[in-house]
Motif scaffolding. Structure first.
Motif, mmCIF file in Angstrom:
data_model
loop_
_atom_site.group_PDB
_atom_site.id
_atom_site.type_symbol
_atom_site.label_atom_id
_atom_site.label_comp_id
_atom_site.label_asym_id
_atom_site.label_seq_id
_atom_site.Cartn_x
_atom_site.Cartn_y
_atom_site.Cartn_z
ATOM 1 N N THR A 340 -4.364 5.765 2.830
ATOM 2 C CA THR A 340 -3.250 5.939 2.357
ATOM 3 C C THR A 340 -2.465 4.484 2.023
ATOM 4 O O THR A 340 -1.349 4.488 1.542
ATOM 5 C CB THR A 340 -2.276 6.746 3.390
ATOM 6 N N ALA A 341 -3.080 3.552 2.565
ATOM 7 C CA ALA A 341 -2.522 2.080 2.322
ATOM 8 C C ALA A 341 -2.741 1.484 0.860
ATOM 9 O O ALA A 341 -2.225 0.571 0.390
ATOM 10 C CB ALA A 341 -3.234 1.309 3.314
ATOM 11 N N VAL A 342 -3.841 1.890 0.274
ATOM 12 C CA VAL A 342 -4.202 1.814 -1.159
ATOM 13 C C VAL A 342 -3.425 2.143 -2.238
ATOM 14 O O VAL A 342 -2.999 3.246 -2.164
ATOM 15 C CB VAL A 342 -5.712 1.916 -1.247
ATOM 16 N N LEU A 349 0.445 -6.293 3.286
ATOM 17 C CA LEU A 349 0.109 -6.811 4.353
ATOM 18 C C LEU A 349 1.593 -7.039 5.148
ATOM 19 O O LEU A 349 2.188 -7.757 4.734
ATOM 20 C CB LEU A 349 -1.036 -7.943 4.062
ATOM 21 N N VAL A 350 1.638 -6.573 6.368
ATOM 22 C CA VAL A 350 2.541 -6.951 7.275
ATOM 23 C C VAL A 350 2.331 -8.413 7.853
ATOM 24 O O VAL A 350 1.451 -8.612 8.674
ATOM 25 C CB VAL A 350 2.560 -5.929 8.384
ATOM 26 N N GLN A 351 3.218 -9.335 7.672
ATOM 27 C CA GLN A 351 3.103 -10.704 8.204
ATOM 28 C C GLN A 351 3.732 -10.988 9.418
ATOM 29 O O GLN A 351 4.699 -10.177 10.007
ATOM 30 C CB GLN A 351 3.538 -11.687 7.166
ATOM 31 N N PRO A 352 3.685 -11.771 10.282
ATOM 32 C CA PRO A 352 4.284 -12.086 11.552
ATOM 33 C C PRO A 352 5.498 -12.470 11.678
ATOM 34 O O PRO A 352 6.178 -11.838 12.498
ATOM 35 C CB PRO A 352 3.354 -13.492 12.042
ATOM 36 N N THR A 357 3.559 -8.860 2.089
ATOM 37 C CA THR A 357 3.070 -9.413 1.049
ATOM 38 C C THR A 357 2.035 -8.616 0.426
ATOM 39 O O THR A 357 1.304 -7.854 0.964
ATOM 40 C CB THR A 357 2.594 -11.013 1.297
ATOM 41 N N GLN A 358 1.795 -8.507 -0.951
ATOM 42 C CA GLN A 358 1.029 -8.001 -1.429
ATOM 43 C C GLN A 358 -0.424 -8.818 -1.713
ATOM 44 O O GLN A 358 -0.357 -9.856 -1.853
ATOM 45 C CB GLN A 358 1.232 -7.745 -3.047
ATOM 46 N N ARG A 359 -1.559 -7.742 -1.314
ATOM 47 C CA ARG A 359 -2.818 -8.419 -1.539
ATOM 48 C C ARG A 359 -3.527 -7.595 -2.410
ATOM 49 O O ARG A 359 -3.755 -6.261 -2.221
ATOM 50 C CB ARG A 359 -3.451 -8.457 -0.147
ATOM 51 N N ARG A 360 -4.348 -8.175 -3.366
ATOM 52 C CA ARG A 360 -5.222 -7.590 -4.392
ATOM 53 C C ARG A 360 -6.508 -7.376 -3.530
ATOM 54 O O ARG A 360 -7.081 -8.060 -3.084
ATOM 55 C CB ARG A 360 -5.415 -8.365 -5.638
ATOM 56 N N GLN A 382 -2.357 -5.808 9.801
ATOM 57 C CA GLN A 382 -1.692 -4.276 9.651
ATOM 58 C C GLN A 382 -1.412 -4.140 8.069
ATOM 59 O O GLN A 382 -0.865 -5.066 7.654
ATOM 60 C CB GLN A 382 -0.255 -4.453 10.630
ATOM 61 N N VAL A 383 -1.483 -3.023 7.719
ATOM 62 C CA VAL A 383 -1.125 -2.866 6.292
ATOM 63 C C VAL A 383 -0.188 -1.460 6.476
ATOM 64 O O VAL A 383 -0.516 -0.554 6.997
ATOM 65 C CB VAL A 383 -2.322 -2.461 5.593
ATOM 66 N N VAL A 384 0.617 -1.498 5.515
ATOM 67 C CA VAL A 384 1.517 -0.428 5.306
ATOM 68 C C VAL A 384 0.869 0.875 4.813
ATOM 69 O O VAL A 384 0.225 0.857 3.678
ATOM 70 C CB VAL A 384 2.693 -0.858 4.334
ATOM 71 N N THR A 385 1.064 1.973 5.486
ATOM 72 C CA THR A 385 0.488 3.194 5.180
ATOM 73 C C THR A 385 1.465 4.061 4.553
ATOM 74 O O THR A 385 1.130 5.217 3.850
ATOM 75 C CB THR A 385 -0.033 3.814 6.349
ATOM 76 N N ASP A 386 2.728 4.202 4.995
ATOM 77 C CA ASP A 386 3.999 4.925 4.606
ATOM 78 C C ASP A 386 4.943 4.264 4.174
ATOM 79 O O ASP A 386 5.388 3.506 5.209
ATOM 80 C CB ASP A 386 4.180 5.972 5.797
#
Length: 471
Positions: A340-342, A349-352, A357-360, A382-386
């Motif tokens: 679900t993160a893709v 990507l969740v930064q400190p 920020t978007q990562r390809r 950690q990457v955003v899923t929802d």
């Protein structure tokens, strides 16, 4: 002499002055409405933020997709981790019995007994039914009597032949008579052999009156009842047996995977196969690939594959629809993210510092709810899923527990079910009386009924919802 210029200007009419005043009046009204609308909007936002804080939610409202990045967005996250990823091929399959046998009577007659239950597991050779054997017993007795008669004639002819041979040795009898007696003995031996065959055939027909299971397996529904006259020509037979332990699944895979399959089979590897239900939520069984067809279907570009399953619990049935997952290989220690993160080959990507920020990335194979990827990600990120649709580069986020909403929804559903059960328990007279009550009286009435039923007192919101349902 020319007239003075001021004398040449036309005087403004009263009508013109009145229109100019009306225009200025309308302009002032629009300005006042705009100021009032701005004040109302500010007060509405302030009240909404206060309600959100009181409910335990973040005070900042979620902006739209292209709103200012200074507001905090609530999101759910998943962890990037390394793990072994299975290379799976998904297909649609159908279960088939390893063997099927229709139990038919081999001789005609009346069914006198049934020794099985529908759906029962039976062993090969187990007695299933009996046919009236009396006519076959009589036929056996008749041919046995004929055999005994022929055997007696044969013994007598053999004794005469021995006497003739003794007389011939003493030159007391003609050779022709001895030869004739020897021919008679051989004739009677043939008669006895034919009689023995008739006895064996009659005994076999008598044995067919006891109907046994030709194979082991699970019985189907009974097709004939006791008292019915059955025979070898019956299309449905008496019952059907399916060998379902083990059981097979037949499915087709694209020919593009044929090289991988043949390579793995040549290496002597077992290719695991999983069966899943129609909704792809519950795994039904695990097995292994057992056979590969010898030709590709040119109309579909697929090749048929068969997999074997132990089916020890008997949960798989012939002709059952299943979703098949054939494991071709394993990618060791691959970088994976939740599926679900893709989004469009990107992840957030969740930064400190609490921003995203978007990562390809380059998406690989999927294994369950995780996907193997390649990109600028590290194990443990950690990457955003929802909440992805509300984000943009640099947006501030607040990580929330993904299970909170699910638990709240489950609690609301349980409360709704209890309210519905309580209302269904009311009589029609109580419902009519409840409809005439005030909101406070309704809440008190429902609270009392719930306490009588042994449950906890409903909260005010639940009572209000119940009263609204009655109305």
């Amino acid at each position: 002499m020319l007239p003075h210029r001021s004398h040449c200007l036309p005087l403004r009419s009263p009508l013109h002055q009145r229109g100019r005043a009306l225009w200025w009046g309308l302009l002032l009204i629009v300005i006042a409405l705009a100021a009032g609308g701005g004040w109302w909007w500010k007060q509405r936002n302030t009240a909404a933020d206060g309600a959100s804080v009181a409910a335990g939610a973040p005070a900042a409202r979620a902006p739209g997709r292209f709103s200012a990045g200074g507001q905090v967005q609530p999101v759910s996250v998943g962890v990037v981790r390394r793990q072994d990823v299975r290379v799976m091929v998904q297909a649609i399959g159908t279960m088939s019995a390893r063997a099927t046998a229709v139990v038919r009577a081999k001789v005609g007659g009346e069914l006198t007994a049934l020794h099985f239950r529908e759906g029962q597991q039976v062993k090969a050779g187990q007695l299933l039914a009996e046919i009236d054997p009396r006519s076959y017993q009589a036929a056996l007795g008749q041919v046995q009597g004929s055999l005994q008669r022929d055997q007696a004639l044969l013994r007598n002819a053999q004794l005469d032949l021995q006497r003739y041979k003794d007389l011939l040795a003493q030159d007391s009898i003609a050779t022709q008579q001895v030869d004739t007696q020897a021919a008679l003995v051989r004739q009677l031996e043939g008669t006895v052999a034919a009689g023995q065959a008739q006895v064996d055939a009659a005994r076999l027909q008598l044995g067919y009156t006891r109907i046994t299971a030709p194979i082991a397996g699970r019985l189907g529904l009974r097709q004939a009842d006791r008292g019915n006259v059955v025979g070898p020509s019956d299309a449905n037979g008496i019952v059907t047996i399916n060998l379902v332990q083990p059981i097979d699944a037949a499915f087709a895979v694209p020919e593009a995977h044929l090289a991988s399959i043949t390579r793995r089979l040549a290496e002597g590897a077992d290719l695991p196969v999983e069966l899943w239900d129609r909704e792809q939520k519950r795994r039904l069984a695990r097995g292994r690939m057992s056979a590969l067809d010898n030709a590709i279907d040119p109309t579909t570009g697929t090749i048929k594959v068969k997999a074997s399953f132990a089916n020890e619990d008997g949960g798989l049935f012939p002709n059952q629809f299943v979703n098949v997952r054939l494991q071709l290989d394993v990618l060791p220690n691959a970088l994976t993210v939740p599926g679900t993160a893709v989004q469009n080959n990107y992840v957030y990507l969740v930064q400190p510092d609490g921003t995203v920020t978007q990562r390809r990335i380059r998406v690989g194979v999927a294994d369950g709810d995780r996907v193997s990827v390649e990109g600028e990600l590290n194990d443990g990120d950690q990457v955003v899923t929802d909440g992805i649709d509300r984000l943009r580069e640099g947006a501030k986020v607040a990580v929330i527990d993904a299970g909170v909403a699910a638990r709240a929804d489950e609690a609301a559903q349980d409360a709704g079910a209890r309210r519905a059960a309580l209302l269904r328990s009311l009589t029609q007279a109580e419902r009519d009386k409840l409809a005439t009550m005030s909101p406070d009286e309704r809440r008190a009435f429902l609270r009392a009924r719930r306490q009588q039923a042994g449950g906890a007192a409903p909260p005010a919101a639940a009572a209000s919802a119940a009263s609204a349902t009655v109305r």
